[in-house]
Write a protein that holds these residues in place. Structure first.
Motif, PDB file in Angstrom:
ATOM      1  N   HIS A  10       0.845  -1.213   0.000  1.00  0.00           N
ATOM      2  CA  HIS A  10       0.000   0.000   0.000  1.00  0.00           C
ATOM      3  C   HIS A  10       0.873   1.252   0.000  1.00  0.00           C
ATOM      4  O   HIS A  10       1.883   1.321   0.705  1.00  0.00           O
ATOM      5  CB  HIS A  10      -0.918   0.005   1.216  1.00  0.00           C
ATOM      6  CG  HIS A  10      -1.897  -1.125   1.177  1.00  0.00           C
ATOM      7  ND1 HIS A  10      -3.088  -1.052   0.507  1.00  0.00           N
ATOM      8  CD2 HIS A  10      -1.824  -2.389   1.669  1.00  0.00           C
ATOM      9  CE1 HIS A  10      -3.731  -2.206   0.613  1.00  0.00           C
ATOM     10  NE2 HIS A  10      -2.978  -3.043   1.313  1.00  0.00           N
ATOM     11  N   ASP A  15      -3.792   3.930   2.114  1.00  0.00           N
ATOM     12  CA  ASP A  15      -3.434   4.156   3.508  1.00  0.00           C
ATOM     13  C   ASP A  15      -1.996   3.779   3.866  1.00  0.00           C
ATOM     14  O   ASP A  15      -1.674   3.587   5.033  1.00  0.00           O
ATOM     15  CB  ASP A  15      -4.437   3.459   4.447  1.00  0.00           C
ATOM     16  CG  ASP A  15      -4.526   1.959   4.184  1.00  0.00           C
ATOM     17  OD1 ASP A  15      -3.768   1.454   3.351  1.00  0.00           O
ATOM     18  OD2 ASP A  15      -5.372   1.297   4.823  1.00  0.00           O
ATOM     19  N   HIS A  40      -5.977   0.304  -1.652  1.00  0.00           N
ATOM     20  CA  HIS A  40      -7.407   0.084  -1.423  1.00  0.00           C
ATOM     21  C   HIS A  40      -8.229   0.983  -2.347  1.00  0.00           C
ATOM     22  O   HIS A  40      -8.100   2.211  -2.301  1.00  0.00           O
ATOM     23  CB  HIS A  40      -7.792   0.450   0.020  1.00  0.00           C
ATOM     24  CG  HIS A  40      -7.063  -0.309   1.079  1.00  0.00           C
ATOM     25  ND1 HIS A  40      -7.334  -1.620   1.376  1.00  0.00           N
ATOM     26  CD2 HIS A  40      -6.087   0.056   1.932  1.00  0.00           C
ATOM     27  CE1 HIS A  40      -6.562  -2.015   2.373  1.00  0.00           C
ATOM     28  NE2 HIS A  40      -5.782  -1.017   2.731  1.00  0.00           N
ATOM     29  N   HIS A 253       2.520  -1.181   4.744  1.00  0.00           N
ATOM     30  CA  HIS A 253       1.798   0.103   4.827  1.00  0.00           C
ATOM     31  C   HIS A 253       2.723   1.230   5.267  1.00  0.00           C
ATOM     32  O   HIS A 253       2.270   2.360   5.413  1.00  0.00           O
ATOM     33  CB  HIS A 253       0.657   0.032   5.847  1.00  0.00           C
ATOM     34  CG  HIS A 253      -0.609  -0.617   5.357  1.00  0.00           C
ATOM     35  ND1 HIS A 253      -0.717  -1.966   5.129  1.00  0.00           N
ATOM     36  CD2 HIS A 253      -1.830  -0.098   5.058  1.00  0.00           C
ATOM     37  CE1 HIS A 253      -1.962  -2.240   4.726  1.00  0.00           C
ATOM     38  NE2 HIS A 253      -2.641  -1.128   4.671  1.00  0.00           N
TER      39      HIS A 253
END
Ligand code: AMP
Ligand code: FE
Ligand code: FE
Ligand code: ZN
Length: 286
Positions: A10, A15, A40, A253
């Motif tokens: 990601h 995010d 996402h 992330h």
């Protein structure tokens, strides 16, 4: 040396805390040969990631992860090899836009709940942290940490943002069946993400696969930061039983999940590169 690959990442487009370019730099430094950015509900980071990857000689796969709801379970579906030209795929683009709108409405309700708890927060505050257009719960968590209300992102989820906590809001989700079909129709390789995170029984998972495979599901993400070796072995067997391909990635992330490193997950993750060759062979790539 074995190739290190990571097919679940990601960026700031959703995010994650690193931009697609920063992800490519990090991948290069860590000796990772292939990455897929799978933000996402958005394709926004893909062009930048692809350009940076070209410069650094890293193989880049265009991806996207969609959250869906199956009864009481959250089911995440990843599309890999999302085509560049989606002009003739208005159904897919409309679906992505609708997912972002549902997310936006959910986010507004989270703001209202937090404000109702006496917390001084506006949508603008959270958008500033997001970097891209897709605002997610990790951004809310970061904000609550920044103002000193909680000590960590985890604490923010545990107290406010996780399911049924003080500021939780569900969003209208599509079904995994819809998500699989949307990706299959544009010719993506369709992966069931981190199946071991679904708290359902083996029979229920088996039943879901039997429904999703005819709709175009191609692979199981057997290798993931949150999977144990036992989970991996179980999912490799399950994939073989259903004649499914395998996929794997860290679910990196950046700073909202600092324990997860690109390509290595929480330490023990090794995504075998043969699974990439098999996916490519199934797609008819060389
Ligand atoms: P959203 O898509 O905005 O609902 O946010 C979901 C994202 O929040 C997931 O993809 C994770 O990155 C993150 N997340 C969900 N639950 C937790 C948790 N308990 N702790 C930390 N991050 C979480
Ligand atoms: Fe996430
Ligand atoms: Fe996920
Ligand atoms: Zn993910």
């Amino acid at each position: 040396m074995k190739n290190i690959i990571d097919l679940h990442i990601h960026s700031t487009a959703s995010d994650g805390s690193l931009t697609p370019t920063e992800i490519v730099h990090r991948a290069s430094r860590l000796g990772i040969s292939t990455i897929a950015i799978t933000d996402h509900d958005t394709l926004d980071g893909l062009e930048e990631g692809e350009l940076a990857a070209q410069k650094y000689g890293i193989e880049f796969i265009r991806g996207c992860e969609v959250s869906t709801r199956h009864g009481i379970y959250d089911v995440h579906v990843i599309g890999l090899w999302i085509p560049k030209d989606l002009e003739n795929h208005s159904e897919f683009m409309d679906a992505i836009q609708s997912l972002q709108e549902k997310r936006g409405r959910r986010n507004n309700r989270i703001i209202e709940k937090l404000q109702g708890l006496g917390i001084s927060i506006t949508m603008e505050d959270v958008k500033k942290l997001a970097g891209g257009d897709v605002v997610g719960r990790p951004h809310f968590a970061q904000f609550l940490k920044n103002i000193g209300l909680v000590r960590s992102v985890k604490e923010a989820f545990d107290e406010y943002l996780a399911r049924d906590k003080k500021a939780y809001e569900p969003r209208k989700a599509i079904t995994p069946h819809d998500a699989v079909q949307l990706f299959a129709k544009i010719g993506a390789t369709v992966v069931l993400a981190h199946p071991a995170l679904m708290p359902c029984s083996i029979e229920e998972l088996d039943g879901l696969l039997k429904e999703l495979i005819p709709l175009g599901l191609n692979a199981l993400e057997a290798y993931h930061s949150s999977h144990s070796h036992k989970d991996e072995r179980f999912l490799v067997e399950l994939a073989a039983k259903h004649n499914l391909l395998l996929s794997g990635g860290s679910d990196f992330h950046g700073k909202s999940k600092p324990q997860i490193e690109l390509g290595r997950g929480k330490g023990g993750l090794r995504v075998p590169s043969f699974l990439l060759e098999r996916m490519k062979a199934a797609r008819g790539c060389d």
